[in-house]
Enzyme design. Structure first.
Site, PDB file in Angstrom:
ATOM      1  N   CYS A 222      63.960  53.863  23.931  1.00 30.15           N
ATOM      2  CA  CYS A 222      63.436  53.625  22.629  1.00 30.15           C
ATOM      3  C   CYS A 222      63.324  52.368  21.454  1.00 30.15           C
ATOM      4  CB  CYS A 222      62.720  55.214  21.702  1.00 30.15           C
ATOM      5  SG  CYS A 222      61.376  54.897  20.770  1.00 30.15           S
TER       6      CYS A 222
ATOM      7  N   ARG B 103      66.549  56.649  29.289  1.00 30.57           N
ATOM      8  CA  ARG B 103      65.271  56.396  28.727  1.00 30.57           C
ATOM      9  C   ARG B 103      66.132  55.766  27.405  1.00 30.57           C
ATOM     10  NH1 ARG B 103      61.593  60.324  25.190  1.00 30.57           N
ATOM     11  NH2 ARG B 103      63.436  60.292  24.221  1.00 30.57           N
TER      12      ARG B 103
END
Length: 126
Positions: free
Chosen positions: A106, A104
């Protein structure tokens, strides 16, 4: 290279010249999902938690349209307009993505379409 387009009424329709998702070479690339309610076409109310929840629901609807689940997701990108909301978004995200977690990123951004507070995009293995 052969590619196919993902299209489902269970997630928000594209609001520009793009597809909800593209399948190619054993991967599904889903366009970023903001907190649009697919039934009304409106951005959900209720702040960052409600928006993060709707983003994840929209992502799950895209995956389901191809017979996939969050377990198929190998990479996510979360875009957020206020990094102070990171913990709140992370708590909602953790309800949808479990171990082994996808990779991931962000990213803090200045603005998102329609004034959204958060956007989530995924890549899933078929």
């Amino acid at each position: 290279m052969s590619k196919s387009v993902l299209a489902t009424q269970n997630a928000p329709a594209a609001i520009g010249p793009y597809s909800q998702g593209i399948e190619v070479n054993g991967l599904l690339f889903c366009s970023g999902q903001i907190a649009i309610d697919p039934a009304s076409g409106a951005l959900v109310e209720g702040g960052i938690e409600a928006q993060a929840e709707q983003c994840c629901k929209n992502v799950m609807a895209l995956l389901a349209a191809k017979g996939l689940t969050a377990a198929n997701v190998v990479k996510t990108t979360v875009f957020i307009t206020n990094m102070d909301d990171f913990a709140k978004v992370n708590a909602i995200y953790a309800n949808y993505f479990t171990e082994p977690f996808p990779a991931r990123s962000c990213v803090g951004v200045a603005t998102l379409p329609k004034g959204a507070l958060v956007e989530v995009e995924v890549i899933a293995a078929l």
